[in-house]
Write a protein that holds these residues in place. Structure first.
Motif, PDB file in Angstrom:
ATOM      1  N   TYR A  42      11.856  61.447  95.652  1.00 23.12           N
ATOM      2  CA  TYR A  42      12.396  62.412  95.839  1.00 23.12           C
ATOM      3  C   TYR A  42      13.131  63.365  95.606  1.00 23.12           C
ATOM      4  O   TYR A  42      14.394  64.239  95.462  1.00 23.12           O
ATOM      5  CB  TYR A  42      11.194  63.778  96.068  1.00 23.12           C
ATOM      6  CG  TYR A  42       9.511  63.777  95.328  1.00 23.12           C
ATOM      7  CD1 TYR A  42      10.152  64.447  93.875  1.00 23.12           C
ATOM      8  CD2 TYR A  42       8.777  62.768  95.248  1.00 23.12           C
ATOM      9  CE1 TYR A  42       8.840  64.913  93.620  1.00 23.12           C
ATOM     10  CE2 TYR A  42       7.853  62.619  94.116  1.00 23.12           C
ATOM     11  CZ  TYR A  42       7.428  63.775  93.594  1.00 23.12           C
ATOM     12  OH  TYR A  42       6.763  64.783  92.388  1.00 23.12           O
ATOM     13  N   ALA A  43      14.363  62.345  96.958  1.00 23.94           N
ATOM     14  CA  ALA A  43      15.001  62.730  97.639  1.00 23.94           C
ATOM     15  C   ALA A  43      16.179  62.043  96.145  1.00 23.94           C
ATOM     16  O   ALA A  43      17.471  62.705  96.217  1.00 23.94           O
ATOM     17  CB  ALA A  43      16.176  61.879  98.572  1.00 23.94           C
ATOM     18  N   CYS A  44      15.862  61.048  95.471  1.00 18.11           N
ATOM     19  CA  CYS A  44      16.619  61.036  94.538  1.00 18.11           C
ATOM     20  C   CYS A  44      17.003  61.926  93.034  1.00 18.11           C
ATOM     21  O   CYS A  44      18.398  61.670  92.279  1.00 18.11           O
ATOM     22  CB  CYS A  44      16.244  59.260  93.802  1.00 18.11           C
ATOM     23  SG  CYS A  44      16.861  58.226  94.403  1.00 18.11           S
ATOM     24  N   VAL A  45      15.750  62.173  92.903  1.00 20.18           N
ATOM     25  CA  VAL A  45      15.441  63.565  91.665  1.00 20.18           C
ATOM     26  C   VAL A  45      16.181  64.942  92.592  1.00 20.18           C
ATOM     27  O   VAL A  45      16.656  65.802  91.468  1.00 20.18           O
ATOM     28  CB  VAL A  45      13.655  63.978  91.770  1.00 20.18           C
ATOM     29  CG1 VAL A  45      14.253  64.911  91.063  1.00 20.18           C
ATOM     30  CG2 VAL A  45      13.249  62.609  91.064  1.00 20.18           C
ATOM     31  N   ALA A  46      16.388  64.896  94.161  1.00 17.86           N
ATOM     32  CA  ALA A  46      16.907  65.764  94.279  1.00 17.86           C
ATOM     33  C   ALA A  46      18.441  65.883  93.978  1.00 17.86           C
ATOM     34  O   ALA A  46      19.277  66.584  93.194  1.00 17.86           O
ATOM     35  CB  ALA A  46      16.862  66.073  95.791  1.00 17.86           C
ATOM     36  N   ALA A  47      18.908  64.915  94.439  1.00 19.96           N
ATOM     37  CA  ALA A  47      20.543  64.370  94.409  1.00 19.96           C
ATOM     38  C   ALA A  47      20.801  64.273  92.414  1.00 19.96           C
ATOM     39  O   ALA A  47      22.014  64.915  92.522  1.00 19.96           O
ATOM     40  CB  ALA A  47      20.698  63.096  94.619  1.00 19.96           C
ATOM     41  N   GLY A  48      19.515  64.000  92.200  1.00 16.75           N
ATOM     42  CA  GLY A  48      20.594  63.619  90.368  1.00 16.75           C
ATOM     43  C   GLY A  48      20.734  65.347  89.349  1.00 16.75           C
ATOM     44  O   GLY A  48      21.064  65.376  88.707  1.00 16.75           O
ATOM     45  N   PHE A  49      19.654  66.428  90.238  1.00 12.72           N
ATOM     46  CA  PHE A  49      19.840  67.486  89.029  1.00 12.72           C
ATOM     47  C   PHE A  49      20.337  68.232  90.105  1.00 12.72           C
ATOM     48  O   PHE A  49      21.543  68.797  90.028  1.00 12.72           O
ATOM     49  CB  PHE A  49      18.298  68.275  89.738  1.00 12.72           C
ATOM     50  CG  PHE A  49      17.126  67.635  88.619  1.00 12.72           C
ATOM     51  CD1 PHE A  49      16.835  68.371  87.027  1.00 12.72           C
ATOM     52  CD2 PHE A  49      16.151  66.745  88.773  1.00 12.72           C
ATOM     53  CE1 PHE A  49      16.437  68.513  86.126  1.00 12.72           C
ATOM     54  CE2 PHE A  49      15.293  66.962  87.382  1.00 12.72           C
ATOM     55  CZ  PHE A  49      15.346  67.632  86.350  1.00 12.72           C
ATOM     56  N   ALA A  50      20.995  68.252  91.822  1.00 12.27           N
ATOM     57  CA  ALA A  50      22.302  68.456  92.136  1.00 12.27           C
ATOM     58  C   ALA A  50      22.842  68.518  91.593  1.00 12.27           C
ATOM     59  O   ALA A  50      24.202  69.534  91.267  1.00 12.27           O
ATOM     60  CB  ALA A  50      22.399  68.601  93.974  1.00 12.27           C
ATOM     61  N   LEU A  51      23.872  66.898  91.204  1.00 16.03           N
ATOM     62  CA  LEU A  51      24.836  66.366  90.290  1.00 16.03           C
ATOM     63  C   LEU A  51      24.944  66.919  89.009  1.00 16.03           C
ATOM     64  O   LEU A  51      25.762  67.637  88.621  1.00 16.03           O
ATOM     65  CB  LEU A  51      24.939  65.322  90.274  1.00 16.03           C
ATOM     66  CG  LEU A  51      25.335  64.258  91.090  1.00 16.03           C
ATOM     67  CD1 LEU A  51      24.725  63.039  90.924  1.00 16.03           C
ATOM     68  CD2 LEU A  51      26.751  64.381  91.624  1.00 16.03           C
ATOM     69  N   GLN A  52      23.289  67.859  88.790  1.00 16.72           N
ATOM     70  CA  GLN A  52      23.841  68.222  86.831  1.00 16.72           C
ATOM     71  C   GLN A  52      24.317  70.046  87.479  1.00 16.72           C
ATOM     72  O   GLN A  52      24.861  70.568  85.932  1.00 16.72           O
ATOM     73  CB  GLN A  52      22.136  68.530  86.589  1.00 16.72           C
ATOM     74  CG  GLN A  52      21.745  66.987  85.829  1.00 16.72           C
ATOM     75  CD  GLN A  52      21.092  66.859  84.966  1.00 16.72           C
ATOM     76  OE1 GLN A  52      20.361  67.872  84.939  1.00 16.72           O
ATOM     77  NE2 GLN A  52      20.513  65.618  84.705  1.00 16.72           N
ATOM     78  N   ALA A  53      23.889  70.292  88.256  1.00 11.10           N
ATOM     79  CA  ALA A  53      23.906  71.474  88.372  1.00 11.10           C
ATOM     80  C   ALA A  53      25.917  72.121  88.936  1.00 11.10           C
ATOM     81  O   ALA A  53      26.449  73.403  89.099  1.00 11.10           O
ATOM     82  CB  ALA A  53      23.079  72.458  89.277  1.00 11.10           C
ATOM     83  N   THR A  54      26.376  70.990  89.607  1.00 12.82           N
ATOM     84  CA  THR A  54      27.282  71.095  90.012  1.00 12.82           C
ATOM     85  C   THR A  54      27.943  69.592  90.256  1.00 12.82           C
ATOM     86  O   THR A  54      27.380  69.012  90.483  1.00 12.82           O
ATOM     87  CB  THR A  54      27.568  71.814  91.978  1.00 12.82           C
ATOM     88  OG1 THR A  54      29.200  71.587  92.034  1.00 12.82           O
ATOM     89  CG2 THR A  54      26.718  70.625  92.218  1.00 12.82           C
ATOM     90  N   SER A  55      29.749  69.953  88.966  1.00  4.72           N
ATOM     91  CA  SER A  55      30.017  68.674  89.125  1.00  4.72           C
ATOM     92  C   SER A  55      30.577  68.354  90.355  1.00  4.72           C
ATOM     93  O   SER A  55      31.351  66.941  90.364  1.00  4.72           O
ATOM     94  CB  SER A  55      31.378  68.698  88.035  1.00  4.72           C
ATOM     95  OG  SER A  55      31.991  69.477  88.735  1.00  4.72           O
ATOM     96  N   LEU A  56      30.513  68.922  91.714  1.00  9.66           N
ATOM     97  CA  LEU A  56      31.746  68.404  92.700  1.00  9.66           C
ATOM     98  C   LEU A  56      33.556  68.484  92.187  1.00  9.66           C
ATOM     99  O   LEU A  56      34.288  67.667  92.971  1.00  9.66           O
ATOM    100  CB  LEU A  56      31.112  67.386  93.582  1.00  9.66           C
ATOM    101  CG  LEU A  56      29.549  67.935  93.462  1.00  9.66           C
ATOM    102  CD1 LEU A  56      28.993  66.594  94.519  1.00  9.66           C
ATOM    103  CD2 LEU A  56      29.644  68.949  94.758  1.00  9.66           C
ATOM    104  N   GLY A  57      34.118  68.826  91.122  1.00 10.62           N
ATOM    105  CA  GLY A  57      35.370  68.570  90.838  1.00 10.62           C
ATOM    106  C   GLY A  57      36.009  66.945  90.056  1.00 10.62           C
ATOM    107  O   GLY A  57      36.541  67.025  89.980  1.00 10.62           O
TER     108      GLY A  57
END
Length: 389
Positions: A42-57
């Motif tokens: 679930y930490a990986c799920v959180a990281a995956g969807f967080a990347l989709q939400a923001t590209s971090l530049g």
């Protein structure tokens, strides 16, 4: 806050909360590696969807690639955790092959020949294949509880959803070549569906883990820590259940009580460590020589009990004699400890307490007759009739 932004934040937040929940459960029961896998999942799920939400530049294509990689890693960990919990072999090579093929196809249709529909097919069918492999392996488990059946249903739903997802793309996105933006109908639908399915999986897993922990705690409360046999409480609870089952099926049951002879002398002369090793040695002998369906317990101190279903008095006497004649329990070849046995067969309407009372009387008779011998309740009755005559 817009609906799109709310959903973008909701998914990784919920996944992070679930990761923390599983992490705390694992900290409580650190022997269960599959719970730690679920926390990382679930930490990986959180990281995956967080990347989709923001590209971090970063480059948006690279971000999407990494996001999907995190989701595939999460599914790999989920499948591994489920099979580990069930005690089934984990086909890691097959699961990894599905993930690698999915990522290779994803990369090709990202950079070499851009196609959004093809990328969705690569990732979702890769996930669906991994879930299907886990479901097939779980269905082969010889022992399945109700929560295991529910997990199979949930996995089946996941397989159906991820295999059908490319067709949802075709329905919502004409052409299917360009990546839909965050405001598209496809994005909203699939993210809501993913949130719902993730929560369904998490709730099922949390229920399974909680039931596992309760079962483990119950087992620990009914187990003697030294001999690893049932303790008095565990023996009484399971023994009463076994007697009821045998009574309903009109099958014989025999109770064997065993007591180590002059055990106090061992502790006094050689110390409690030596006494503990004698206890462990004798417990292993009772367990190894008993049939698989027998209940073996340590009632306390140097007293043991064995409940033998589908066994008559004569067979019970043979078992006790086999244990006794196997030789004394040794420790460092410095002393030898023998044991005395009392054996009784269950009478109609008799409960465990009454059986223990009769077996204890037979055991006491074995002690009076010189120890290191087997006596039965039938022998005591014969002696009483002779005395009365």
């Amino acid at each position: 806050m817009s609906v799109e932004l709310f959903i973008s934040v909701l998914t990784p937040t919920l996944a992070l909360i679930l990761a923390g929940t599983f992490a705390m459960l694992w900290w409580f029961r650190r022997s269960n590696r599959h719970i730690a896998m679920l926390a990382i999942c679930y930490a990986c799920v959180a990281a995956g969807f967080a990347l989709q939400a923001t590209s971090l530049g970063l480059d948006s294509t690279l971000v999407r690639f990494c996001s999907n990689l995190m989701l595939l890693v999460a599914v790999f960990l989920l499948c591994t955790a489920l099979l580990t919990r069930a005690g089934m072999p984990v086909p890691r090579g097959l699961l990894l092959a599905c993930a690698v093929v999915a990522m290779l196809v994803l990369g090709w249709f990202m950079w070499a020949q851009p196609s959004f529909v093809a990328r969705v097919v690569a990732v979702t069918w890769g996930i669906g294949a991994m879930l299907a492999i886990a479901a097939i392996r779980l269905s082969q488990s010889p022992q399945r509880s109700r929560i295991d059946v529910l997990m199979l249903v949930v996995l089946g739903m996941g397989v159906a959803y991820f295999l059908a997802r490319p067709f949802i793309v075709v329905f919502f996105e004409a052409g299917g070549l360009a990546t839909p933006d965050i405001t598209s109908s496809y994005w909203l639908l699939t993210n809501l569906a993913t949130i719902a399915y993730s929560l369904l999986v998490a709730l099922t897993l949390l229920t399974a883990v909680a039931l596992d922990v309760i079962e483990e705690l119950q087992a620990e409360s009914q187990t003697d820590p030294l001999s690893r046999l049932l303790n008095r409480r565990g023996f009484d609870l399971r023994g009463a259940r076994l007697l009821s089952e045998c009574a309903a099926q009109k099958r014989p049951v025999v109770l064997v009580l065993a007591d180590l002879d002059h055990f106090k002398r061992v502790n006094d002369r050689y110390g409690h460590e030596a006494g503990d090793q004698v206890i462990v040695s004798f417990a292993r002998r009772l367990q190894s020589m008993a049939p698989a369906e027998a209940l073996v317990g340590r009632l306390g101190g140097e007293e043991f009990a064995v409940l033998l279903p589908l066994t008559n008095l004569q067979a019970g006497m043979l078992y006790a004699e086999a244990v006794r004649s196997a030789g004394p329990a040794d420790w460092a070849a410095r002393f030898k400890v023998t044991a005395s046995f009392g054996v009784v067969e269950r009478q109609p309407g008799e409960g465990l307490e009454q059986m223990v009372g009769r077996a204890d009387a037979a055991l006491y008779q074995a002690k009076r007759d010189g120890r290191d011998r087997v006596r039965s309740g039938g022998e005591i009755r014969t002696r009483l009739r002779r005395f009365a005559g």
